[in-house]
Design a protein around this motif. Structure first.
Motif, PDB file in Angstrom:
ATOM      1  N   CYS A 140       0.868  -0.865   0.456  1.00  0.00           N
ATOM      2  CA  CYS A 140       0.419   0.196   0.164  1.00  0.00           C
ATOM      3  C   CYS A 140       1.320   1.353  -0.106  1.00  0.00           C
ATOM      4  CB  CYS A 140      -1.093  -0.026   1.067  1.00  0.00           C
ATOM      5  SG  CYS A 140      -2.257  -1.240   0.984  1.00  0.00           S
ATOM      6  N   ILE A 160      -5.888   9.454  -3.322  1.00  0.00           N
ATOM      7  CA  ILE A 160      -7.130   8.569  -3.780  1.00  0.00           C
ATOM      8  C   ILE A 160      -7.349   7.566  -4.295  1.00  0.00           C
ATOM      9  CG2 ILE A 160      -9.074   9.457  -4.637  1.00  0.00           C
ATOM     10  CD1 ILE A 160      -8.708  12.218  -4.099  1.00  0.00           C
ATOM     11  N   ALA A 161      -6.242   7.806  -4.858  1.00  0.00           N
ATOM     12  CA  ALA A 161      -5.569   6.693  -5.909  1.00  0.00           C
ATOM     13  C   ALA A 161      -5.261   4.813  -4.950  1.00  0.00           C
ATOM     14  CB  ALA A 161      -5.026   6.375  -7.359  1.00  0.00           C
ATOM     15  N   SER A 162      -3.973   5.419  -3.808  1.00  0.00           N
ATOM     16  CA  SER A 162      -3.479   5.171  -3.058  1.00  0.00           C
ATOM     17  C   SER A 162      -4.763   3.983  -1.493  1.00  0.00           C
ATOM     18  CB  SER A 162      -2.616   5.476  -2.730  1.00  0.00           C
ATOM     19  OG  SER A 162      -1.517   5.553  -3.221  1.00  0.00           O
ATOM     20  N   LEU A 163      -5.363   5.132  -1.168  1.00  0.00           N
ATOM     21  CA  LEU A 163      -6.021   5.101   0.058  1.00  0.00           C
ATOM     22  C   LEU A 163      -7.826   3.347  -1.028  1.00  0.00           C
ATOM     23  CD1 LEU A 163      -6.557   8.489   1.438  1.00  0.00           C
ATOM     24  CD2 LEU A 163      -5.713   5.954   2.276  1.00  0.00           C
ATOM     25  N   LEU A 164      -8.210   4.134  -2.495  1.00  0.00           N
ATOM     26  CA  LEU A 164      -8.522   3.242  -2.664  1.00  0.00           C
ATOM     27  C   LEU A 164      -7.944   1.613  -3.064  1.00  0.00           C
ATOM     28  CD1 LEU A 164     -11.824   2.833  -3.989  1.00  0.00           C
ATOM     29  CD2 LEU A 164     -10.274   3.875  -6.582  1.00  0.00           C
ATOM     30  N   PHE A 165      -7.043   1.928  -3.415  1.00  0.00           N
ATOM     31  CA  PHE A 165      -6.344   0.407  -3.197  1.00  0.00           C
ATOM     32  C   PHE A 165      -6.788  -0.312  -1.923  1.00  0.00           C
ATOM     33  CE2 PHE A 165      -2.366  -2.056  -2.808  1.00  0.00           C
ATOM     34  CZ  PHE A 165      -2.796  -2.981  -3.987  1.00  0.00           C
ATOM     35  N   PHE A 167      -8.379   0.767   1.103  1.00  0.00           N
ATOM     36  CA  PHE A 167      -9.753  -0.021   1.356  1.00  0.00           C
ATOM     37  C   PHE A 167     -10.236  -0.788   0.868  1.00  0.00           C
ATOM     38  CE2 PHE A 167      -7.632   3.775   4.106  1.00  0.00           C
ATOM     39  CZ  PHE A 167      -7.816   2.923   5.639  1.00  0.00           C
ATOM     40  N   HIS A 168      -9.880  -0.690  -0.361  1.00  0.00           N
ATOM     41  CA  HIS A 168     -10.849  -1.699  -1.323  1.00  0.00           C
ATOM     42  C   HIS A 168     -11.203  -3.515  -0.879  1.00  0.00           C
ATOM     43  CE1 HIS A 168     -13.100  -2.972  -5.283  1.00  0.00           C
ATOM     44  NE2 HIS A 168     -13.542  -1.709  -4.948  1.00  0.00           N
ATOM     45  N   HIS A 171      -9.736  -7.095  -2.122  1.00  0.00           N
ATOM     46  CA  HIS A 171      -8.531  -7.327  -1.786  1.00  0.00           C
ATOM     47  C   HIS A 171      -8.253  -8.114  -0.432  1.00  0.00           C
ATOM     48  CE1 HIS A 171      -7.119  -3.437  -3.288  1.00  0.00           C
ATOM     49  NE2 HIS A 171      -6.809  -4.189  -4.304  1.00  0.00           N
TER      50      HIS A 171
END
Length: 226
Positions: A140, A160-165, A167-168, A171
């Protein structure tokens, strides 16, 4: 007697001595962006926070048991349960070899890690779950650094993209299922390989190309390409 003529006296401008002249004031430059050092500190601190968030999100899986494909790759696999003495055989055979059948998958790096952890923790799954959580948290953080490296001046987009990765929920199986570490390892080494490939493109230093090639090779040992 004739009247006295009035002489007009023009006031003379006082000449300032050069040694007492006031220095010219320079206009202070307005800094619109933080310094490079501040930018780097912000980026690394943010990456560390994202990594911590990813680890804390799945910290509850540390006391889970084996599940799903963990049995065919770890618990019921005769190579894996032998521990470190079977690592040579693991690199010579397919992924699920040792479960009384051969397959076409070749992922020896992750399976060798499972064998080593199985031996260290007496067959209990806690250590392997914790290693999965640690690798995911690192991934992450590196995703955020990777996006900042390839898309500079896009801090909030990378955030935003990293947080989405991180917390999605898609995974969840990858982290909670020990066997799915092969997915995380493959992506982790791919990110590292691309990072140093970009470094080679900027500097043309062969050591970065060498590190990039090693990283891609480790990614292939973690999970074969489709």
């Amino acid at each position: 007697t004739p009247p006295m003529s009035k002489k007009k006296f023009k006031p003379q401008k006082a000449q300032s001595s050069p040694q007492f002249s006031e220095p010219k004031k320079t206009q202070s430059s307005v800094v619109s962006q933080p310094s490079t050092l501040t930018n780097k500190s912000l980026i690394y601190i943010t990456a560390f926070i994202i990594a911590i968030c990813g680890g804390l999100l799945y910290s509850n899986t540390s006391d889970h048991n084996y599940n799903l494909d963990d049995f065919s790759v770890i618990v019921e696999n005769e190579f894996t349960v032998k521990g470190s003495e079977a690592i040579g055989d693991i690199f010579k055979h397919g992924y699920r070899t040792g479960m009384y059948f051969e397959d076409n998958l070749y992922r020896p790096l992750s399976k060798a890690m499972f064998a080593w952890e199985y031996e260290l923790n007496d067959g209990k799954p806690e250590l392997s779950h914790k290693v999965n959580i640690f690798i995911y948290s690192l991934l992450c953080g590196f995703v955020f650094l990777f996006l900042n490296r390839f898309f500079p001046q896009r801090f909030y987009l990378a955030l935003i993209a990293s947080l989405l990765f991180a917390f999605h929920p898609i995974h969840t199986e990858v982290v909670a299922n020990i066997k799915s570490r092969d997915e995380m390892l493959a992506m982790f080494f791919m990110v590292i390989g691309l990072w140093y490939a970009k470094s080679y493109g900027h500097t043309l230093k062969k050591r970065w190309l060498f590190i990039s090639a090693i990283s891609f090779f480790l990614a292939l040992l973690s999970r074969e390409p489709y």
